[in-house]
Design a protein around this motif. Structure first.
Motif, mmCIF file in Angstrom:
data_model
loop_
_atom_site.group_PDB
_atom_site.id
_atom_site.type_symbol
_atom_site.label_atom_id
_atom_site.label_comp_id
_atom_site.label_asym_id
_atom_site.label_seq_id
_atom_site.Cartn_x
_atom_site.Cartn_y
_atom_site.Cartn_z
ATOM 1 N N ILE A 33 -22.706 -21.367 10.108
ATOM 2 C CA ILE A 33 -21.630 -22.215 9.592
ATOM 3 C C ILE A 33 -22.230 -23.174 8.573
ATOM 4 C CG2 ILE A 33 -19.895 -23.947 10.150
ATOM 5 C CD1 ILE A 33 -19.855 -22.819 12.998
ATOM 6 N N PRO A 34 -21.735 -23.140 7.332
ATOM 7 C CA PRO A 34 -22.243 -24.104 6.353
ATOM 8 C C PRO A 34 -21.791 -25.513 6.726
ATOM 9 C CG PRO A 34 -20.376 -22.905 5.439
ATOM 10 C CD PRO A 34 -20.679 -22.301 6.787
ATOM 11 N N ASP A 35 -22.666 -26.505 6.480
ATOM 12 C CA ASP A 35 -22.210 -27.871 6.755
ATOM 13 C C ASP A 35 -21.147 -28.248 5.732
ATOM 14 O OD1 ASP A 35 -23.440 -29.010 4.444
ATOM 15 O OD2 ASP A 35 -25.284 -29.380 5.536
ATOM 16 N N ILE A 36 -20.505 -29.374 5.942
ATOM 17 C CA ILE A 36 -19.338 -29.736 5.133
ATOM 18 C C ILE A 36 -19.703 -29.915 3.655
ATOM 19 C CG2 ILE A 36 -19.240 -32.248 5.339
ATOM 20 C CD1 ILE A 36 -16.316 -29.953 6.160
ATOM 21 N N SER A 37 -20.918 -30.400 3.371
ATOM 22 C CA SER A 37 -21.323 -30.556 1.961
ATOM 23 C C SER A 37 -21.554 -29.196 1.311
ATOM 24 C CB SER A 37 -22.559 -31.443 1.842
ATOM 25 O OG SER A 37 -23.667 -30.858 2.467
ATOM 26 N N SER A 44 -16.154 -26.067 -4.866
ATOM 27 C CA SER A 44 -16.334 -26.518 -6.248
ATOM 28 C C SER A 44 -16.764 -25.379 -7.164
ATOM 29 C CB SER A 44 -17.368 -27.640 -6.324
ATOM 30 O OG SER A 44 -16.903 -28.768 -5.639
ATOM 31 N N GLU A 45 -17.518 -24.431 -6.616
ATOM 32 C CA GLU A 45 -17.974 -23.281 -7.403
ATOM 33 C C GLU A 45 -16.886 -22.227 -7.575
ATOM 34 O OE1 GLU A 45 -21.494 -21.799 -5.507
ATOM 35 O OE2 GLU A 45 -22.557 -23.701 -5.761
ATOM 36 N N GLY A 46 -15.731 -22.443 -6.944
ATOM 37 C CA GLY A 46 -14.609 -21.530 -7.134
ATOM 38 C C GLY A 46 -14.444 -20.469 -6.070
ATOM 39 N N TYR A 47 -15.139 -20.610 -4.938
ATOM 40 C CA TYR A 47 -14.942 -19.650 -3.862
ATOM 41 C C TYR A 47 -13.485 -19.672 -3.419
ATOM 42 C CZ TYR A 47 -19.833 -18.439 -2.985
ATOM 43 O OH TYR A 47 -21.102 -17.946 -3.095
ATOM 44 N N THR A 48 -12.936 -18.507 -3.148
ATOM 45 C CA THR A 48 -11.544 -18.399 -2.730
ATOM 46 C C THR A 48 -11.422 -18.624 -1.223
ATOM 47 O OG1 THR A 48 -11.686 -16.039 -2.267
ATOM 48 C CG2 THR A 48 -11.115 -16.679 -4.536
ATOM 49 N N ASP A 49 -10.188 -18.803 -0.783
ATOM 50 C CA ASP A 49 -9.925 -18.932 0.653
ATOM 51 C C ASP A 49 -10.465 -17.714 1.404
ATOM 52 O OD1 ASP A 49 -8.551 -21.158 -0.212
ATOM 53 O OD2 ASP A 49 -6.643 -20.593 0.691
ATOM 54 N N GLU A 50 -10.266 -16.525 0.832
ATOM 55 C CA GLU A 50 -10.701 -15.294 1.485
ATOM 56 C C GLU A 50 -12.222 -15.248 1.617
ATOM 57 O OE1 GLU A 50 -8.586 -15.258 -1.227
ATOM 58 O OE2 GLU A 50 -6.759 -14.944 -0.069
ATOM 59 N N GLU A 51 -12.932 -15.680 0.585
ATOM 60 C CA GLU A 51 -14.398 -15.667 0.639
ATOM 61 C C GLU A 51 -14.926 -16.668 1.672
ATOM 62 O OE1 GLU A 51 -15.597 -14.410 -3.902
ATOM 63 O OE2 GLU A 51 -14.772 -16.420 -3.555
ATOM 64 N N ILE A 52 -14.295 -17.816 1.764
ATOM 65 C CA ILE A 52 -14.712 -18.809 2.751
ATOM 66 C C ILE A 52 -14.323 -18.351 4.149
ATOM 67 C CG2 ILE A 52 -14.370 -21.179 3.540
ATOM 68 C CD1 ILE A 52 -14.430 -21.963 0.573
ATOM 69 N N PHE A 53 -13.176 -17.681 4.271
ATOM 70 C CA PHE A 53 -12.795 -17.120 5.566
ATOM 71 C C PHE A 53 -13.863 -16.144 6.057
ATOM 72 C CE2 PHE A 53 -10.945 -13.621 7.983
ATOM 73 C CZ PHE A 53 -10.544 -14.314 9.117
ATOM 74 N N GLU A 87 -13.955 -37.043 -1.518
ATOM 75 C CA GLU A 87 -13.090 -37.678 -2.523
ATOM 76 C C GLU A 87 -13.168 -36.986 -3.878
ATOM 77 O OE1 GLU A 87 -10.798 -39.985 -1.957
ATOM 78 O OE2 GLU A 87 -11.359 -39.812 0.143
ATOM 79 N N LYS A 88 -14.358 -36.515 -4.262
ATOM 80 C CA LYS A 88 -14.512 -35.892 -5.580
ATOM 81 C C LYS A 88 -13.682 -34.623 -5.715
ATOM 82 C CE LYS A 88 -19.037 -37.622 -6.856
ATOM 83 N NZ LYS A 88 -20.387 -37.259 -7.284
ATOM 84 N N ARG A 107 -7.184 -22.259 4.868
ATOM 85 C CA ARG A 107 -6.521 -22.595 3.596
ATOM 86 C C ARG A 107 -7.186 -23.823 3.014
ATOM 87 N NH1 ARG A 107 -1.148 -25.253 2.250
ATOM 88 N NH2 ARG A 107 -0.839 -24.584 0.109
ATOM 89 N N ILE A 108 -7.549 -23.732 1.747
ATOM 90 C CA ILE A 108 -8.103 -24.873 1.040
ATOM 91 C C ILE A 108 -7.012 -25.371 0.116
ATOM 92 C CG2 ILE A 108 -9.869 -25.645 -0.554
ATOM 93 C CD1 ILE A 108 -11.658 -24.199 1.232
ATOM 94 N N SER A 109 -6.692 -26.636 0.215
ATOM 95 C CA SER A 109 -5.600 -27.176 -0.597
ATOM 96 C C SER A 109 -5.881 -28.602 -1.012
ATOM 97 C CB SER A 109 -4.280 -27.073 0.176
ATOM 98 O OG SER A 109 -4.379 -27.737 1.410
ATOM 99 N N GLU A 110 -5.057 -29.073 -1.938
ATOM 100 C CA GLU A 110 -5.158 -30.447 -2.382
ATOM 101 C C GLU A 110 -4.687 -31.380 -1.275
ATOM 102 O OE1 GLU A 110 -6.426 -31.326 -5.401
ATOM 103 O OE2 GLU A 110 -6.755 -29.183 -5.743
ATOM 104 N N LYS A 111 -5.348 -32.513 -1.162
ATOM 105 C CA LYS A 111 -4.913 -33.497 -0.169
ATOM 106 C C LYS A 111 -3.617 -34.134 -0.608
ATOM 107 C CE LYS A 111 -8.964 -35.657 -0.040
ATOM 108 N NZ LYS A 111 -9.965 -36.655 0.314
#
Length: 113
Positions: A33-37, A44-53, A87-88, A107-111
């Motif tokens: 599991i990658p840490d949150i950073s 930030s590098e553009g990974y999609t939801d599917e790739e992170i899943f 925040e960034k 799902r990755i989305s805007e806050k």
């Protein structure tokens, strides 16, 4: 009688070994599991939801909390949690779990502001 004592000890050792192995089967690997950073960087590098899943597939809720800490929010009506990605990025990740607590969808989305 001596042979019986040795086979009893050997049987007990084998049983203990098998129980220890069985306790490890089916448990997710927290090290994958990658840490949150790291997750923030992937987003930030553009990974999609599917790739992170794919990275999180097979993990459970306890494993994610163990690596990412307590979630920043919870879902209502679904079993899931959210974590801010900083925040960034202005984004958060929402993780949905199946009935056994394993990652089913993300799902990755805007806050919301």
């Amino acid at each position: 009688m001596k042979g019986y004592g040795k086979s009893l000890v050997l049987s007990v050792l084998v049983l203990v070994f098998l129980l220890c192995q069985a306790g490890c089967w089916g448990k997710p690997d927290d090290a994958s599991i990658p840490d949150i950073s790291e997750l923030r960087n992937l987003v930030s590098e553009g990974y999609t939801d599917e790739e992170i899943f794919e990275v999180l597939s097979g993990q459970n809720d306890d494993s994610l909390r163990g690596v990412w800490g307590e979630p920043d929010g919870f879902l209502y009506g679904f079993w899931g949690e959210t974590w801010d990605l900083g925040e960034k990025t202005g984004r958060h990740i929402t993780v949905y779990y199946d009935k056994n607590g394993f990652v089913e969808y993300i799902r990755i989305s805007e806050k919301d502001t």
